[in-house]
Motif scaffolding. Structure first.
Motif, PDB file in Angstrom:
ATOM      1  N   GLN A   1      18.729 -17.990 -21.901  1.00  0.00           N
ATOM      2  CA  GLN A   1      19.554 -19.031 -21.287  1.00  0.00           C
ATOM      3  C   GLN A   1      18.644 -20.102 -20.700  1.00  0.00           C
ATOM      4  O   GLN A   1      17.796 -19.822 -19.846  1.00  0.00           O
ATOM      5  CB  GLN A   1      20.435 -18.454 -20.174  1.00  0.00           C
ATOM      6  CG  GLN A   1      21.281 -19.519 -19.463  1.00  0.00           C
ATOM      7  CD  GLN A   1      21.930 -19.004 -18.186  1.00  0.00           C
ATOM      8  OE1 GLN A   1      21.919 -17.796 -17.912  1.00  0.00           O
ATOM      9  NE2 GLN A   1      22.483 -19.914 -17.386  1.00  0.00           N
ATOM     10  N   ILE A   2      18.811 -21.339 -21.164  1.00  0.00           N
ATOM     11  CA  ILE A   2      18.127 -22.475 -20.570  1.00  0.00           C
ATOM     12  C   ILE A   2      19.180 -23.375 -19.945  1.00  0.00           C
ATOM     13  O   ILE A   2      20.359 -23.293 -20.290  1.00  0.00           O
ATOM     14  CB  ILE A   2      17.264 -23.242 -21.599  1.00  0.00           C
ATOM     15  CG1 ILE A   2      18.141 -23.891 -22.673  1.00  0.00           C
ATOM     16  CG2 ILE A   2      16.243 -22.314 -22.243  1.00  0.00           C
ATOM     17  CD1 ILE A   2      17.361 -24.754 -23.653  1.00  0.00           C
TER      18      ILE A   2
ATOM     19  N   THR B   1      18.235 -29.445 -18.476  1.00  0.00           N
ATOM     20  CA  THR B   1      17.003 -30.083 -18.957  1.00  0.00           C
ATOM     21  C   THR B   1      16.954 -31.560 -18.597  1.00  0.00           C
ATOM     22  O   THR B   1      15.868 -32.127 -18.432  1.00  0.00           O
ATOM     23  CB  THR B   1      16.876 -29.910 -20.482  1.00  0.00           C
ATOM     24  OG1 THR B   1      18.136 -30.190 -21.101  1.00  0.00           O
ATOM     25  CG2 THR B   1      16.472 -28.490 -20.834  1.00  0.00           C
TER      26      THR B   1
ATOM     27  N   LEU C   1       8.695 -26.125 -22.616  1.00  0.00           N
ATOM     28  CA  LEU C   1       9.884 -25.318 -22.887  1.00  0.00           C
ATOM     29  C   LEU C   1      10.072 -25.103 -24.378  1.00  0.00           C
ATOM     30  O   LEU C   1      10.286 -23.965 -24.834  1.00  0.00           O
ATOM     31  CB  LEU C   1      11.121 -26.003 -22.303  1.00  0.00           C
ATOM     32  CG  LEU C   1      12.464 -25.336 -22.613  1.00  0.00           C
ATOM     33  CD1 LEU C   1      12.550 -23.967 -21.970  1.00  0.00           C
ATOM     34  CD2 LEU C   1      13.632 -26.227 -22.155  1.00  0.00           C
TER      35      LEU C   1
ATOM     36  N   HIS D   1      22.291 -22.947 -24.008  1.00  0.00           N
ATOM     37  CA  HIS D   1      22.036 -23.993 -23.013  1.00  0.00           C
ATOM     38  C   HIS D   1      23.295 -24.134 -22.160  1.00  0.00           C
ATOM     39  O   HIS D   1      24.367 -24.427 -22.671  1.00  0.00           O
ATOM     40  CB  HIS D   1      21.719 -25.315 -23.711  1.00  0.00           C
ATOM     41  CG  HIS D   1      21.028 -26.322 -22.841  1.00  0.00           C
ATOM     42  ND1 HIS D   1      21.481 -26.652 -21.580  1.00  0.00           N
ATOM     43  CD2 HIS D   1      19.905 -27.071 -23.041  1.00  0.00           C
ATOM     44  CE1 HIS D   1      20.677 -27.557 -21.047  1.00  0.00           C
ATOM     45  NE2 HIS D   1      19.708 -27.820 -21.905  1.00  0.00           N
TER      46      HIS D   1
ATOM     47  N   GLY E   1      21.343 -19.628 -13.558  1.00  0.00           N
ATOM     48  CA  GLY E   1      20.129 -19.873 -14.320  1.00  0.00           C
ATOM     49  C   GLY E   1      19.379 -21.072 -13.764  1.00  0.00           C
ATOM     50  O   GLY E   1      19.982 -22.103 -13.465  1.00  0.00           O
TER      51      GLY E   1
ATOM     52  N   SER F   1      15.035 -26.144 -16.123  1.00  0.00           N
ATOM     53  CA  SER F   1      13.665 -26.340 -16.620  1.00  0.00           C
ATOM     54  C   SER F   1      13.272 -27.807 -16.501  1.00  0.00           C
ATOM     55  O   SER F   1      12.218 -28.202 -16.988  1.00  0.00           O
ATOM     56  CB  SER F   1      13.549 -25.882 -18.077  1.00  0.00           C
ATOM     57  OG  SER F   1      14.444 -26.608 -18.904  1.00  0.00           O
TER      58      SER F   1
ATOM     59  N   VAL G   1      13.691 -19.893 -17.057  1.00  0.00           N
ATOM     60  CA  VAL G   1      14.811 -19.511 -17.922  1.00  0.00           C
ATOM     61  C   VAL G   1      15.240 -18.097 -17.541  1.00  0.00           C
ATOM     62  O   VAL G   1      14.549 -17.399 -16.788  1.00  0.00           O
ATOM     63  CB  VAL G   1      14.421 -19.545 -19.422  1.00  0.00           C
ATOM     64  CG1 VAL G   1      13.942 -20.927 -19.832  1.00  0.00           C
ATOM     65  CG2 VAL G   1      13.343 -18.505 -19.736  1.00  0.00           C
TER      66      VAL G   1
END
Length: 346
Positions: A80-81, A84, A100, A114, A286, A289, A310
């Motif tokens: 899981q990101i 951004t 990343l 995402h 989460g 990043s 992450v």
């Protein structure tokens, strides 16, 4: 099973070609990554052994013919990101995109999810959407995404409300804003949290779809991925504005969590790392990043750790584990230093 000097595969698929990809690897080494843009595509692959041979699909409608059944890896890994916040025009956090992407390309992930705010301002800027979609495509791994407020707008926002036009823009570049994916003994569900409390027609459609998706899970355990958390302190809290859904839609969602025994709800949005068990449900925040948010810009006393990184999930049968992972090379930018440039007041 062994793969000969040349093994021929034929792949047939249905659906919009932009979102179809097949990747093949031996063990941890990916030997082919292919985005299919034709109704039928035939390719060849060289290899010495089928040990650990895997296939990955981004679209459930892809069907592959193969010589024999390949042994499964003992678990499915999902990364899981979140948050951004990238843009070709406002590159304040661009430095963090390459570490990343590099880490993801070398990871052993079967799927990347995402959890929103992919873009700086995709809600109004088409170029932000196309730029970030190309970035996600470049990872070479299957991925799914749910939108954040900076991607499609906010419920009933004065200047940037979520609406049909903004949702259509997201769908052109990233596909559906709500979805489900079955892996192992799980049904993973992605939700568009920007619709909660919006009174848009899509809100009603999503709730009806969600009820049906969970009712027909066929005994699989259920986990949700969404941008906004359902609450930031307690399930019974009042209206916390920007940070979480308002009490009325929240109550409806929490009722569904209880009725269908949802195991976890994973979100982004808060730019914090947090893991809490409450009423038999695991609530996971989460980390971003992209950047950190100073404490004085968030609700007083809000839980969680301000860190970048992450979350890594391993699913095996009906069990799962999750752990945070720090990405080497990420710079701890603070939004307060540049907020008037990135998100100028209206």
């Amino acid at each position: 099973m062994g793969i000969g000097r040349r093994t021929r595969w034929e792949v047939q698929y249905a659906g919009p070609s932009r979102f179809n990809r097949v990747s093949l690897s031996c063990g941890r080494r990916r030997v082919l990554d292919l985005k299919i843009r034709r109704r039928r595509h035939t390719f060849t692959c060289k290899g010495k052994s089928a040990s650990g041979f895997r296939r990955f699909f981004q679209n459930d409608e892809i069907n592959a013919a193969r010589p024999a059944k390949v042994p499964e890896r003992p678990m499915t890994r999902i990364v899981q990101i979140s948050d951004t916040h990238l843009s070709p025009g406002k590159r304040h956090f661009h430095t963090n995109s390459q570490p990343l992407l590099d880490w993801l390309k070398e990871s052993d992930a079967d799927l990347v999810i995402h959890t929103g705010d992919v873009t700086v301002d995709g809600a109004d800027v088409e170029e932000d959407m196309s730029y970030c979609a190309e970035m996600m495509d470049s990872i070479g791994l299957p991925y799914l995404a749910v939108p954040g407020n900076h991607d499609v707008g906010e419920p009933k926002h004065l200047y940037q409300p979520v609406n049909a036009e903004r949702l259509a823009r997201w769908r052109r570049h990233f596909g559906p804003d709500w979805w489900h994916r079955d892996i192992e003994g799980w049904r993973l569900i992605g939700l568009d949290s920007m619709l909660f409390g919006s009174d848009e027609p899509a809100e009603t459609e999503q709730i009806a779809w969600l009820e049906n998706a969970m009712r027909e899970a066929s005994g699989r355990r259920i986990g949700w991925f969404t941008h906004r958390p359902l609450f930031i302190g307690e399930p019974t809290e009042g209206d916390v504005g920007y940070w979480a859904p308002t009490p009325e839609p929240r109550a409806q969602l929490l009722d569904m969590v209880r009725r269908y025994d949802v195991a976890f709800v994973a979100s982004g949005h808060l730019h914090k790392l947090y893991d809490r068990q409450l009423g038999g449900v695991r609530y996971l925040w989460g980390p971003s990043s992209g950047f950190l948010v100073e404490a004085h810009l968030q609700p007083e006393g809000m839980a969680g750790e301000a860190t970048l990184g992450v979350l890594v999930y391993d699913f095996s049968g009906s069990d799962f584990t999750v752990r945070p992972h720090e990405i080497p090379g990420l710079t701890p930018f603070f939004i307060g230093d540049v907020v008037h440039e990135v998100y100028p007041p209206r």
